[in-house]
Enzyme design. Structure first.
Site, PDB file in Angstrom:
ATOM      1  CB  ILE A   4      -0.990   0.021   1.192  1.00 23.16           C
ATOM      2  CG1 ILE A   4      -0.263  -0.118   2.530  1.00 23.16           C
ATOM      3  CG2 ILE A   4      -2.043  -1.050   1.033  1.00 23.16           C
ATOM      4  CD1 ILE A   4      -1.177   0.006   3.732  1.00 23.16           C
ATOM      5  N   GLY A   7       8.784   3.597   0.076  1.00 22.20           N
ATOM      6  CA  GLY A   7       9.653   4.761   0.029  1.00 22.20           C
ATOM      7  C   GLY A   7      11.096   4.307   0.083  1.00 22.20           C
ATOM      8  N   GLY A   8      11.987   5.259   0.288  1.00 18.54           N
ATOM      9  CA  GLY A   8      13.401   4.938   0.292  1.00 18.54           C
ATOM     10  C   GLY A   8      13.821   4.036   1.439  1.00 18.54           C
ATOM     11  N   GLY A  10      11.498   1.969   3.414  1.00 15.14           N
ATOM     12  CA  GLY A  10      10.723   0.778   3.705  1.00 15.14           C
ATOM     13  C   GLY A  10       9.514   0.610   2.813  1.00 15.14           C
ATOM     14  CB  VAL A  12       3.371   0.478   4.315  1.00 13.03           C
ATOM     15  CG1 VAL A  12       2.205   0.201   5.256  1.00 13.03           C
ATOM     16  CG2 VAL A  12       4.355   1.444   4.979  1.00 13.03           C
ATOM     17  CG  ASP A 132       8.216  14.815   7.963  1.00 17.99           C
ATOM     18  OD1 ASP A 132       8.241  15.914   7.374  1.00 17.99           O
ATOM     19  OD2 ASP A 132       8.270  13.723   7.362  1.00 17.99           O
TER      20      ASP A 132
END
Length: 200
Positions: A4, A7-8, A10, A12, A132
């Site tokens: 789903i 990214g760099g 990991g 998901v 963030d």
């Protein structure tokens, strides 16, 4: 069941927790082949610890964590891959709504922001700063299919930090944020964070 997001650092996955009445969950994994892997491992473990201690309906819940035991080439998961299991949120991020030029009433904005602030207040009481916070890390779960009423969930505490003054014995320089370094998304961070200064 499926990927789903990725990214760099990991990937998901959407998954089924067969031990808990077949509930749908999200499983976040950490990639092996990344720069500064050891630092990434420390940050990943810190994210787990932070999310586990933050008990609030507006912060994503972590149910379990561990390390995979076997290779699964079909899913692209290696042995000894760090992971954690969190609640699966059926909804879109605030960023998705903004990109679709969704208009919100004053009442909707007030409701959303009060929920964001409620989640942040719990983190701040534990001296945790998200670092963030941005529309892409605010998930909106509709209360019903045809409703504009949402339950807000704060996501991604990957670069969150605890106030160093509360942990004077923590001298792990590899994981602490040092003066002069900037973390976060430039267009969304506080001015002092953009300048690489200490934040509170």
């Amino acid at each position: 069941e499926s990927v789903i997001g990725s990214g760099g650092f990991g990937v998901v996955y959407r998954a089924i927790d067969t031990e808990e009445m077949n509930r749908v969950v999200a499983v976040k994994t950490l990639r092996h082949k990344i720069e500064d892997y050891n630092v990434a491992v420390m940050r990943f473990k810190r994210e787990i610890a932070i999310c586990e201690k933050l008990d609030n309906p507006h912060i994503v819940r972590v149910f379990d964590h561990g390390t995979t035991a076997d290779d699964d080439p079909q899913q692209g998961v290696d042995a000894d891959t760090l992971y954690y299991v969190m609640e699966f949120i059926e909804g879109k991020t605030l960023d998705d709504y903004i990109e679709r030029r969704q208009k919100f009433s004053f009442y909707d904005v007030k409701s959303l922001m009060l929920q964001v602030l409620d989640g942040l207040a719990v983190a701040h009481r534990d001296s945790i700063v998200h670092r963030d916070l941005k529309p892409a890390n605010i998930c909106l779960k509709p209360q019903s299919a045809d409703s504009n009423d949402f339950i807000v969930k704060l996501l991604d505490f990957g670069i969150a930090r605890e106030d160093a003054s509360r942990q004077p014995d923590d001298d792990d320089d590899a994981i602490k944020t040092k003066m002069g370094l900037m973390y976060g998304t430039p267009e969304d961070i506080a001015p002092e964070q953009a300048n690489g200064l200490e934040i509170d």
